[in-house]
Structure formats: structure tokens, C-alpha cells
Design a protein around this motif. Structure first.
Motif, mmCIF file in Angstrom:
data_model
loop_
_atom_site.group_PDB
_atom_site.id
_atom_site.type_symbol
_atom_site.label_atom_id
_atom_site.label_comp_id
_atom_site.label_asym_id
_atom_site.label_seq_id
_atom_site.Cartn_x
_atom_site.Cartn_y
_atom_site.Cartn_z
ATOM 1 N N HIS A 274 0.826 -1.208 0.000
ATOM 2 C CA HIS A 274 0.000 0.000 0.000
ATOM 3 C C HIS A 274 0.859 1.255 0.000
ATOM 4 C CE1 HIS A 274 -3.499 2.475 0.703
ATOM 5 N NE2 HIS A 274 -2.949 2.980 1.793
ATOM 6 N N PHE A 275 1.936 1.238 0.769
ATOM 7 C CA PHE A 275 2.829 2.399 0.844
ATOM 8 C C PHE A 275 3.967 2.211 -0.156
ATOM 9 C CE2 PHE A 275 0.811 1.812 5.003
ATOM 10 C CZ PHE A 275 0.115 3.011 5.090
ATOM 11 N N LEU A 276 3.623 2.361 -1.414
ATOM 12 C CA LEU A 276 4.600 2.090 -2.464
ATOM 13 C C LEU A 276 5.742 3.098 -2.456
ATOM 14 C CD1 LEU A 276 3.032 3.022 -5.940
ATOM 15 C CD2 LEU A 276 2.171 3.867 -3.782
ATOM 16 N N GLN A 277 5.557 4.256 -1.820
ATOM 17 C CA GLN A 277 6.654 5.211 -1.705
ATOM 18 C C GLN A 277 7.796 4.639 -0.879
ATOM 19 O OE1 GLN A 277 3.428 5.671 -0.901
ATOM 20 N NE2 GLN A 277 2.771 7.798 -1.140
ATOM 21 N N GLU A 278 7.479 3.777 0.069
ATOM 22 C CA GLU A 278 8.515 3.106 0.848
ATOM 23 C C GLU A 278 9.217 2.035 0.009
ATOM 24 O OE1 GLU A 278 9.961 3.391 3.656
ATOM 25 O OE2 GLU A 278 8.767 4.932 4.630
ATOM 26 N N ASP A 279 8.446 1.307 -0.765
ATOM 27 C CA ASP A 279 9.008 0.192 -1.525
ATOM 28 C C ASP A 279 9.773 0.638 -2.769
ATOM 29 O OD1 ASP A 279 8.001 -1.833 0.175
ATOM 30 O OD2 ASP A 279 6.031 -1.694 -0.773
ATOM 31 N N HIS A 280 9.307 1.713 -3.415
ATOM 32 C CA HIS A 280 9.897 2.112 -4.701
ATOM 33 C C HIS A 280 9.996 3.627 -4.842
ATOM 34 C CE1 HIS A 280 10.160 -1.837 -6.610
ATOM 35 N NE2 HIS A 280 8.952 -2.116 -6.138
ATOM 36 N N GLY A 281 10.403 4.320 -3.777
ATOM 37 C CA GLY A 281 10.483 5.773 -3.829
ATOM 38 C C GLY A 281 11.324 6.332 -4.968
ATOM 39 N N PRO A 282 12.590 5.949 -5.092
ATOM 40 C CA PRO A 282 13.416 6.481 -6.183
ATOM 41 C C PRO A 282 12.867 6.136 -7.568
ATOM 42 C CG PRO A 282 14.797 5.544 -4.469
ATOM 43 C CD PRO A 282 13.383 5.156 -4.142
ATOM 44 N N GLU A 283 12.302 4.931 -7.718
ATOM 45 C CA GLU A 283 11.717 4.534 -9.003
ATOM 46 C C GLU A 283 10.508 5.397 -9.334
ATOM 47 O OE1 GLU A 283 10.875 2.044 -12.454
ATOM 48 O OE2 GLU A 283 12.649 2.598 -11.293
ATOM 49 N N LEU A 284 9.685 5.679 -8.354
ATOM 50 C CA LEU A 284 8.533 6.548 -8.580
ATOM 51 C C LEU A 284 8.985 7.946 -8.980
ATOM 52 C CD1 LEU A 284 6.309 5.492 -5.547
ATOM 53 C CD2 LEU A 284 5.831 5.026 -7.958
ATOM 54 N N ALA A 285 10.022 8.453 -8.308
ATOM 55 C CA ALA A 285 10.541 9.781 -8.652
ATOM 56 C C ALA A 285 11.060 9.800 -10.082
ATOM 57 C CB ALA A 285 11.644 10.178 -7.670
ATOM 58 N N ARG A 286 11.769 8.751 -10.479
ATOM 59 C CA ARG A 286 12.291 8.686 -11.852
ATOM 60 C C ARG A 286 11.160 8.677 -12.866
ATOM 61 N NH1 ARG A 286 12.900 5.067 -15.707
ATOM 62 N NH2 ARG A 286 12.167 3.315 -14.428
ATOM 63 N N ARG A 287 10.141 7.878 -12.597
ATOM 64 C CA ARG A 287 9.027 7.799 -13.541
ATOM 65 C C ARG A 287 8.235 9.097 -13.587
ATOM 66 N NH1 ARG A 287 6.693 1.789 -14.307
ATOM 67 N NH2 ARG A 287 8.581 0.606 -13.838
ATOM 68 N N MET A 288 8.118 9.767 -12.457
ATOM 69 C CA MET A 288 7.447 11.059 -12.461
ATOM 70 C C MET A 288 8.225 12.081 -13.282
ATOM 71 S SD MET A 288 5.740 11.792 -8.757
ATOM 72 C CE MET A 288 5.070 13.320 -9.426
ATOM 73 N N ASP A 289 9.536 12.105 -13.107
ATOM 74 C CA ASP A 289 10.363 13.033 -13.874
ATOM 75 C C ASP A 289 10.218 12.763 -15.374
ATOM 76 O OD1 ASP A 289 12.541 15.020 -14.280
ATOM 77 O OD2 ASP A 289 13.668 13.234 -14.897
ATOM 78 N N GLU A 290 10.243 11.498 -15.758
ATOM 79 C CA GLU A 290 10.085 11.142 -17.170
ATOM 80 C C GLU A 290 8.710 11.543 -17.686
ATOM 81 O OE1 GLU A 290 10.898 6.982 -17.267
ATOM 82 O OE2 GLU A 290 13.079 7.223 -17.172
#
Length: 296
Positions: A274-290
Motif C-alpha cells: 500500500h505504501f509504495l513510496q517506501e518500496d519504490h520511492g526512487p523509481e517513482l521519482a524517476r518515472r514522475m520526472d520522465e
């Protein structure tokens, strides 16, 4: 309204979260937020949900700032460093929407890219639908806008009952249960930090029961109006969900089917809870930037 304020020393030495808070006075309450990166850049707004606070985004803030974005992370009222009304009756869905709407207006945020998760989506999607001129694009992670058109899953009903009736409400352990990557003791303590007593947890206790799940709920007319507006949303709309979320893990399909701006976007489900920011924070940031660069 009796207001509690968490002592600042509770937030000393937070692992991975060195950010200095800023505050906006909203009348009855003070709302805290982190504002990092160049003020000339368009804001990336990160909205947390239940029962977390801005600390949830500590793995996303640095890479987004490094990519040149202004990153703004509020603590919802009742959470983090923000003020905490002591009575559970002081919280309502409409009041949370009003608090965040007024906070956005106070900062005069425009051209916003919002990432919203859990209750962050219940609030963020409402505001984006009601004030679309302030928003450029939306990213939803494990979130939805309930309209009482379908019954909630059994897992949510169990969670709602636990939040209301359990004699203990261990915030850090609740977050840990909702992740694939387990938290350290220091990280669990950081999630517990805003809540030194049970009286400080009224907002966290309130959120599950404020989710409108029947058509008679007072929030449903406004949510259905916002859902209709999202049905006309043609700006970029992306879903990045955790496949291990038992409550919201499959809500992305309804969003993708309903929102025109979701068509053709690189939606994905990650190996996350549920708290995917904990599991994949840097990946989420990369995908948001893209995503921002591809749709700018």
C-alpha cells in the motif's frame, strides 16, 4: 476546537528526512510543509494519506529536486508537524479538502503536478477536479475517488473497524505492515513521532470512517461531481500502483478507463504494498520526472 501541537523535539534526527518545515496559518489550524528545489520551477505536489505524514516521501524528494523540480510536501492537518484537532468530530472530508485548498491558495501553487496516494487521492483528486486551472498533470499511486457506485473490499471494512475499535493504534507498525520492504526500528519511530499520545491520533483514527462508502454519505454529491469532471480531464494522467495492495491495488483500471488523459500513458503496477513510496520511492521519482518531461 481544541488544538494539539506535537513538540518539535519529537522530530529530532529523523532518518533520511533533514528538511526544515515551513508553516501556513489557515485560521484555526497551522499546516506544515516542506518546500525544496528552485522556486522558479513548476511545483511537484506530493500528498500523503493515512496514517502517514510527509516523511513518507523522503525517498522521492531528493531525486526530484536533483532533476530540477520544486517539490512541495504538506502534512495534512492531524498528521506530521501540522496541528491536530483533539476531537475526532473536528475532522470531516469537506474540512480536509478545504484545508488543503486554502493551503494551495496561500502558496499560490500553479502548473502543479500532483502525486496522490491513499487519502491524498481522495483530497487531491477532488481539488484537481474542482480547480483544474491550477493543475497540469496527475499521478495516482494506490488511490481512488470513492463515489459509492461499488462496495468497498472486505480488507477496507476490516481496516475501518480496526481504526475505530482497536485499543491500540501503532502507526509505525501499521505502515510497516503495508510495505513489501520492511522498515527499520528508526523508520517506524519516525512514523510514530507526530503522535506522542493517543489524543494526538484523532485525525488518524478519523480518516477510515470518513471514506464515503454509501450513497447517503454527505461527501458523495461533491465526489460524484468531481468524478464527472475527471471524466472530461484530458491533461496527462498516470497511474503507478502497488500490486500487493489488498485495498486499492486494482483501482487503477477504473481510473484508466474513466479519465481521457490516461489514454496512452505508461501506467504500471510495481512490486509494492500500500505504501509504495517506501518500496519504490526512487523509481517513482524517476518515472514522475520522465512523465513530466514527456508531457511538458
Amino acid at each position: 476546537m481544541r488544538i494539539l501541537r506535537t513538540p518539535e523535539d519529537r522530530f529530532a534526527n529523523l532518518p533520511g528526512f533533514p528538511h526544515t518545515p515551513q508553516y501556513v496559518d489557515l485560521g484555526d489550524v497551522r499546516m506544515a510543509y516542506v518546500d525544496e528545489g528552485p522556486r522558479t520551477a513548476s511545483p511537484v505536489l506530493l500528498l500523503h494519506g493515512e496514517p502517514t505524514w510527509g516523511y513518507l516521501y523522503r525517498k522521492m524528494i531528493p531525486p526530484l529536486v536533483a532533476s530540477g523540480h520544486r517539490v512541495v510536501v504538506p502534512d495534512l492537518v492531524g498528521f506530521g508537524r501540522s496541528d491536530k484537532p483533539e476531537s475526532i468530530n473536528d475532522y470531516s472530508y469537506a474540512q480536509h479538502v478545504e484545508w488543503v485548498t486554502n493551503w494551495i491558495a496561500a502558496l499560490d501553487l500553479r502548473d502543479i503536478t500532483v502525486f496522490c496516494q491513499d487519502w491524498g487521492s481522495l483530497i487531491g483528486l477532488r481539488i484537481a477536479a474542482e480547480q483544474p486551472d491550477r493543475f497540469a498533470r496527475i499521478v495516482v499511486g494506490n488511490g481512488f475517488l470513492p463515489t459509492a457506485h461499488r462496495p468497498p473490499p472486505a480488507a477496507f471494512r476490516a481496516w475501518r473497524a480496526f481504526a475505530r475499535w482497536s485499543p491500540v493504534f501503532p502507526i509505525g507498525r501499521i505502515v510497516d505492515i503495508g510495505t513489501v520492504t520492511k522498515l527499520t526500528a528508526a523508520e517506524r519511530a519516525a512514523y510514530d513521532a507526530p503522535f506522542p499520545t493517543s489524543r494526538h491520533k484523532a485525525g488518524a483514527r478519523a480518516f477510515p470512517r470518513l471514506v464515503p462508502i454509501t450513497e447517503h454519505d454527505v461527501a458523495i454529491p461533491a465526489n460524484r461531481a468531481a468524478w464527472a469532471e475527471l471524466g472530461e480531464w484530458r491533461k496527462p494522467f498516470l497511474t503507478l500502483f502497488g500490486s500487493k495492495d489488498p485495498i486499492l491495488g486494482h483501482a487503477d483500471k477504473a481510473l484508466q478507463a474513466h479519465v481521457p488523459g490516461a489514454q496512452g500513458q505508461p501506467h504500471d503496477r510495481l512490486n509494492a504494498g500500500h505504501f509504495l513510496q517506501e518500496d519504490h520511492g526512487p523509481e517513482l521519482a524517476r518515472r514522475m520526472d520522465e512523465f513530466i518531461r514527456a508531457t511538458s
